[in-house]
Structure formats: C-alpha cells, structure tokens
Design an enzyme around this catalytic site. Structure first.
Site, PDB file in Angstrom:
ATOM      1  N   MET A   1     -12.303   4.768  -0.529  1.00 21.91           N
ATOM      2  CA  MET A   1     -12.606   5.293   0.899  1.00 21.91           C
ATOM      3  C   MET A   1     -13.510   5.976   0.839  1.00 21.91           C
ATOM      4  O   MET A   1     -13.106   7.646   1.189  1.00 21.91           O
ATOM      5  CB  MET A   1     -11.505   4.849   1.780  1.00 21.91           C
TER       6      MET A   1
ATOM      7  N   ASP B   1      -7.011  -6.125   4.559  1.00 23.55           N
ATOM      8  CA  ASP B   1      -5.789  -4.798   4.227  1.00 23.55           C
ATOM      9  C   ASP B   1      -6.251  -4.219   5.611  1.00 23.55           C
ATOM     10  O   ASP B   1      -7.362  -3.947   6.262  1.00 23.55           O
ATOM     11  CB  ASP B   1      -7.147  -3.977   3.388  1.00 23.55           C
TER      12      ASP B   1
ATOM     13  N   MET C   1      -9.061   8.372  -0.219  1.00 21.46           N
ATOM     14  CA  MET C   1      -9.646   9.089   0.779  1.00 21.46           C
ATOM     15  C   MET C   1     -10.724  10.345   0.699  1.00 21.46           C
ATOM     16  O   MET C   1      -9.399  10.973  -0.017  1.00 21.46           O
ATOM     17  CB  MET C   1      -8.222   8.575   2.077  1.00 21.46           C
TER      18      MET C   1
ATOM     19  N   SER D   1       0.793  -0.982   0.106  1.00 21.84           N
ATOM     20  CA  SER D   1       0.121   0.058  -0.417  1.00 21.84           C
ATOM     21  C   SER D   1       0.955   1.261   0.163  1.00 21.84           C
ATOM     22  O   SER D   1       1.721   0.789   0.401  1.00 21.84           O
ATOM     23  CB  SER D   1      -0.766  -0.051   0.858  1.00 21.84           C
TER      24      SER D   1
ATOM     25  N   HIS E   1      -1.474  -1.163  -4.188  1.00 25.26           N
ATOM     26  CA  HIS E   1      -2.779  -1.222  -3.725  1.00 25.26           C
ATOM     27  C   HIS E   1      -2.854   0.779  -3.449  1.00 25.26           C
ATOM     28  O   HIS E   1      -1.623   1.652  -2.504  1.00 25.26           O
ATOM     29  CB  HIS E   1      -2.493  -1.304  -2.577  1.00 25.26           C
TER      30      HIS E   1
ATOM     31  N   HIS F   1      -8.006   1.157  -4.127  1.00 21.71           N
ATOM     32  CA  HIS F   1      -9.575   0.886  -2.612  1.00 21.71           C
ATOM     33  C   HIS F   1      -9.796   2.582  -2.634  1.00 21.71           C
ATOM     34  O   HIS F   1      -9.317   3.609  -1.851  1.00 21.71           O
ATOM     35  CB  HIS F   1      -8.493   0.751  -1.672  1.00 21.71           C
TER      36      HIS F   1
ATOM     37  N   MET G   1     -11.506  -5.406   6.046  1.00 18.28           N
ATOM     38  CA  MET G   1     -10.471  -4.286   6.991  1.00 18.28           C
ATOM     39  C   MET G   1     -10.639  -5.086   8.307  1.00 18.28           C
ATOM     40  O   MET G   1     -11.466  -5.523   8.963  1.00 18.28           O
ATOM     41  CB  MET G   1     -11.630  -2.846   6.626  1.00 18.28           C
TER      42      MET G   1
ATOM     43  N   ASP H   1      -4.457   3.950  -1.946  1.00 12.93           N
ATOM     44  CA  ASP H   1      -5.601   4.184  -0.959  1.00 12.93           C
ATOM     45  C   ASP H   1      -6.480   5.715  -1.138  1.00 12.93           C
ATOM     46  O   ASP H   1      -5.705   6.785  -1.170  1.00 12.93           O
ATOM     47  CB  ASP H   1      -5.056   3.935   0.642  1.00 12.93           C
TER      48      ASP H   1
HETATM   49  O1  LIG Z   1      -6.786   1.144   3.348  1.00 15.09           O
HETATM   50  C1  LIG Z   1      -5.835   1.465   4.172  1.00 15.09           C
HETATM   51  C2  LIG Z   1      -5.948   1.875   5.853  1.00 15.09           C
HETATM   52  O2  LIG Z   1      -7.869   2.963   5.295  1.00 15.09           O
HETATM   53  C3  LIG Z   1      -4.537   0.627   4.082  1.00 15.09           C
HETATM   54  O3  LIG Z   1      -4.376   0.053   2.894  1.00 15.09           O
HETATM   55  C4  LIG Z   1      -3.871  -0.081   5.054  1.00 15.09           C
HETATM   56  O4  LIG Z   1      -4.149   0.466   6.259  1.00 15.09           O
HETATM   57  C5  LIG Z   1      -2.283  -0.036   5.083  1.00 15.09           C
HETATM   58  O5  LIG Z   1      -1.182  -0.006   6.046  1.00 15.09           O
HETATM   59  P1  LIG Z   1      -0.969  -0.388   7.446  1.00 15.09           P
HETATM   60  O6  LIG Z   1      -0.184  -2.347   6.440  1.00 15.09           O
HETATM   61  O7  LIG Z   1       0.257   0.141   7.366  1.00 15.09           O
HETATM   62  O8  LIG Z   1      -2.218  -1.106   8.165  1.00 15.09           O
HETATM   63 FE   LIG Z   2      -6.574   0.167   1.603  1.00 10.56          FE
END
Ligand SMILES: O=C(CO)[C@H](O)[C@H](O)COP(=O)(O)O
Ligand SMILES: [Fe+2]
Length: 228
Positions: A66, A173, A35, A8, A31, A64, A135, A33
């Site tokens: 969010m 994740d 947001m 990520s 990946h 992903h 999640m 993210d």
């Molecule tokens: O979607 C996510 C947070 O909302 C990230 O993909 C996820 O937290 C990855 O970071 P880590 O592996 O450090 O937890």
């Molecule tokens: Fe994510």
C-alpha cells in the site's frame, strides 16, 4: 482451486514478528502489509523487515504494497524474498510492465483494487496477473468492519475470471472473519486474508483451521449444482 488462508501480520505483535509468523503453522501464506504513510495514512514496515521475515519462516510471504510508486519499489520486495507481490492499481504507473517484471524476477504478480475502484477497466489486464485482490475495507488499518457492498464486485470478478478461462487467484482482504468468510467464498473468492480474526484469537493456528473449514464448506455449497 483449493481455499487458501493468509494471516495478516498487521494484527501481530511487531516486536515478536518471527514468533508470530511461526504461530500460524498451517497457513498458506503470510500476508505482509507494507504501508508508506502516503498511499494510506499509516506506516508499517519495508524491505529489510521482509528480508528478515523470509529467513525466519518457511511460510511464503504475500506482500501487499500500500505504497506510492510501486513501479520503483515492488521489484525490491521480490529480491527480499516475497513469493507474491501485490501492487495497487491506483498507484501503479505501468501495471502491465510492473506485473511482467515481478514475474520475471520469480514471484507471483498481483494487483489490488480499493473499494471504489471498479474491475471492468482492468479486464484485459487479467492474463498478466497471478492474483487479483479486492479490498473489502478502505486500506490502511486492521480491525475494520467488512464492506458487504463489495460482494457484487467479487461476484463480477469471479465471472470475468471464469469467462476468460483464467487461473488467477481471487483474494479478499479486510474484515474477513468467521462472520464474513462464507459470503466471500460463496461470491467466488478463494484466497482469504485475515488479520484480527487470526491474531486476535487465543489460538491463531486453530483460527486458521476453522476459517479454512468454513470457506471450504461455503465453496462446496456454492459449486454444487441445484438438484431440482
Ligand atoms: O490490508 C490490510 C489493511 O489495509 C490488512 O491486510 C487487513 O485489514 C487485515 O486486517 P483485518 O483482517 O483485521 O481487517
Ligand atoms: Fe492487506
């Protein structure tokens, strides 16, 4: 299905995204993210950055989202070059229509569940998806502790997928690391997102290799029939 490791970039240096993307050679997907500061209390990046990243790396992008109103925005991420687009069940107004639209535009369609969202109401929808994301932290930030109370949900989801004879991938994740990846694999996950465990390492590509080896070992052990 072979184990997949998706670093990520939330934990990467955003000023050097192209280099950071190339630093994880050997990863299956990158990946990304997205947001919007509404669905989650954090703001990251959007369509133009995904467009640039897709030109900067050969690794396919696993976006992903969010965000609120994914019904409106998700198709734009396919057009921007994402190979897989994940929307949240809690945010989508018409998840079946949205999954079909993502597929029709040529990407893999995926749906994510926050920790408090159960899988059972979505059982009939699974054939519309290429991947389901469970999640294992509250979405919004990297570097959080893995929620091991999610392991029974991973197990139940794997049973549903197998019972229906579906091919969809099961992604986890949040807090996935060398301390937690084996438990996720044993529970039935096959796609592993890792942010801080990869980009917090001195050698991100070696971290990907080592996470993969651990997940493969745990998957093989879990699949082996009991000898006694
Ligand atoms: O979607 C996510 C947070 O909302 C990230 O993909 C996820 O937290 C990855 O970071 P880590 O592996 O450090 O937890
Ligand atoms: Fe994510």
């Amino acid at each position: 299905m072979a184990v997949q490791i998706n670093p990520s970039i939330l934990s990467a240096d955003f000023a050097r995204l192209a280099d950071e993307a190339r630093a994880v050679k050997g990863a299956d997907w990158l990946h990304v993210d997205v947001m919007d500061n509404h669905f989650v209390p954090n703001l990251t990046l959007g369509v133009p950055v995904v467009e640039s990243l897709s030109r900067a790396t050969d690794t396919p992008l696993d976006c992903h989202l969010m965000i609120e109103d994914p019904d409106r925005w998700a198709p734009q991420y396919v057009e921007a070059g994402a190979g897989s687009v994940t929307f949240h069940a809690e945010a989508a107004a018409a998840p079946v229509r949205l999954a079909r639209e993502i597929r029709a535009k040529g990407a893999r369609a995926s749906m994510a569940l926050r920790p408090a969202t159960p899988i059972e109401p979505y059982e009939d929808l699974l054939p519309e998806l290429d991947m389901l994301l469970i999640m294992t932290v509250e979405p919004g930030f990297g570097g959080q502790a893995f929620l091991d109370i999610m392991l029974p949900k991973i197990r139940r989801t794997r049973e549903l997928i197998d019972r229906h004879g579906l091919q969809l991938w099961l992604q986890v994740d949040g807090g996935v690391s060398e301390r937690t990846i084996e438990r996720c694999a044993e529970a039935g996950a096959d796609v592993f997102v890792a942010g801080s465990a990869v980009y917090g390492s001195q050698d991100p590509a070696a971290a990907v290799r080592s996470l993969r080896a651990q997940a493969e070992r745990a998957t093989a052990t879990a699949a082996r029939p009991c000898a006694h």
